[in-house]
Scaffold this active site. Sequence first.
Site, PDB file in Angstrom:
ATOM      1  N   CYS A 126       0.795  -1.632  -0.079  1.00 11.61           N
ATOM      2  CA  CYS A 126       0.430  -0.153   0.068  1.00 11.61           C
ATOM      3  C   CYS A 126       0.901   1.323  -0.286  1.00 11.61           C
ATOM      4  CB  CYS A 126      -0.639   0.131   1.375  1.00 11.61           C
ATOM      5  SG  CYS A 126      -2.223  -1.595   1.771  1.00 11.61           S
ATOM      6  N   HIS A 137      -3.568   6.588   2.704  1.00 16.25           N
ATOM      7  CA  HIS A 137      -4.233   5.352   2.009  1.00 16.25           C
ATOM      8  C   HIS A 137      -5.153   4.474   2.601  1.00 16.25           C
ATOM      9  CE1 HIS A 137      -4.160   1.690   1.259  1.00 16.25           C
ATOM     10  NE2 HIS A 137      -3.761   1.044   2.354  1.00 16.25           N
ATOM     11  N   ASN A 145     -10.555  -0.591  -0.015  1.00 17.17           N
ATOM     12  CA  ASN A 145      -9.247  -0.294  -0.429  1.00 17.17           C
ATOM     13  C   ASN A 145      -8.407  -0.696  -0.813  1.00 17.17           C
ATOM     14  OD1 ASN A 145      -5.692  -0.999   0.775  1.00 17.17           O
ATOM     15  ND2 ASN A 145      -6.116  -2.106   2.765  1.00 17.17           N
TER      16      ASN A 145
END
Length: 328
Positions: free
Chosen positions: A115, A255, A285
């Site tokens: 990520c 994020h 996500n």
Amino acid sequence: MTTTNAGIIGMGHAYPSGVLTNADLEKIVETSDEWITTRTGIKQRHKAADNEYTSQFGTLAAQRAIENAGLQPEDIDIIVCATTTPDQIMPSTGALIQAQLGAINAAGMDIFAACSGFLYGITMVESMIRTGQVRNAVVIGAEVLTKYVDYTDRSTCVIFGDGAGAAVLAPVAEGKGILATKIRSDGRYEEALYAPGGGTKLGTTHQTIDNRDHFFKMKGNELFKVAVRSMAEISAEMIEKAGYRVEDIDLVIPHQANQRITDAVASRLGVPEEKVFSNIAEHGNTSSASIPIALDECIESGKVKSGDLVLLTAFGGGATWGATVIRF
Ligand code: UT7
């Protein structure tokens, strides 16, 4: 040596048209819209069709970013694709995107930092631009995570979604662009988020397939506190390095891992809710794609304007983390 500031001069994003809602997931695993919404903030996520793959979304996002920057694919010197879900193990997705774009003068490569990959990419090309090694760089975060998600594991399948975002970086005027950026990792967290099967350590066999070792496995609550602490600490460090105070930041784009993580990072940093962007309800996500998708949405909607001071921060599998302060 003369140096030049590097900044973002164009952005684009793309995602599959397919959508998986919380109601859809209620039919697949033992979960509820109420649990997903209160524990994560997610309402839906985009999901690629069987014939869709990572480089397609990465290419579309990059095409839009290059056009938005007023450049042609031939003007690009390097393409860095951050992905944990490549089209295939070889060649790199960055090289495939280079070909699909017709970026005939560019080098294409991948970054594997989960990520945090987009921040790894911009940290790397920032120094290449600053030292004059390259002029125009494209950094992409592109993921088709839903093909690595185990739809019998309710602790992961409700979280991840697909998409891509891209930024063109180039020299910008002094005082603008990337003012401070830093990346970190701690591989001791390997088993907190990993896909153990299919590599050189645990090669693909009938048994690894039966064990579902090729799918992501996550100990989410082990990562939660580390994610909050790491993003808050590195963000504070980069704000100070850039020569500012937390109050000077116009917008934080973290994020999009979990709304509760975003809220906790903001409260630890002392940033009010209205200065923190969230689109997790719509996208879930999307790993390395989450920051560039969010930043492009903010630019499109006028939430980020020329002159704004923006903080980007990420945390992901590895563990990896990072923060970047940019003056637009
Ligand atoms: O992208 C960057 C890297 N990843 C992260 O940073 C992820 C960070 N972690 C998280 O976002 C959260 O830990 C999760 C959203 C993954 C999980 O939330 P949590 O509040 O930490 O839940 P938990 O794992 O502690 O599980 C609590 C309960 C458990 O039941 P028991 O043992 O209390 O009976 C789970 O079995 O919730 C259960 N559970 C679910 N229930 C309904 C786990 N997943 C689900 C689900 N639906 N989808």
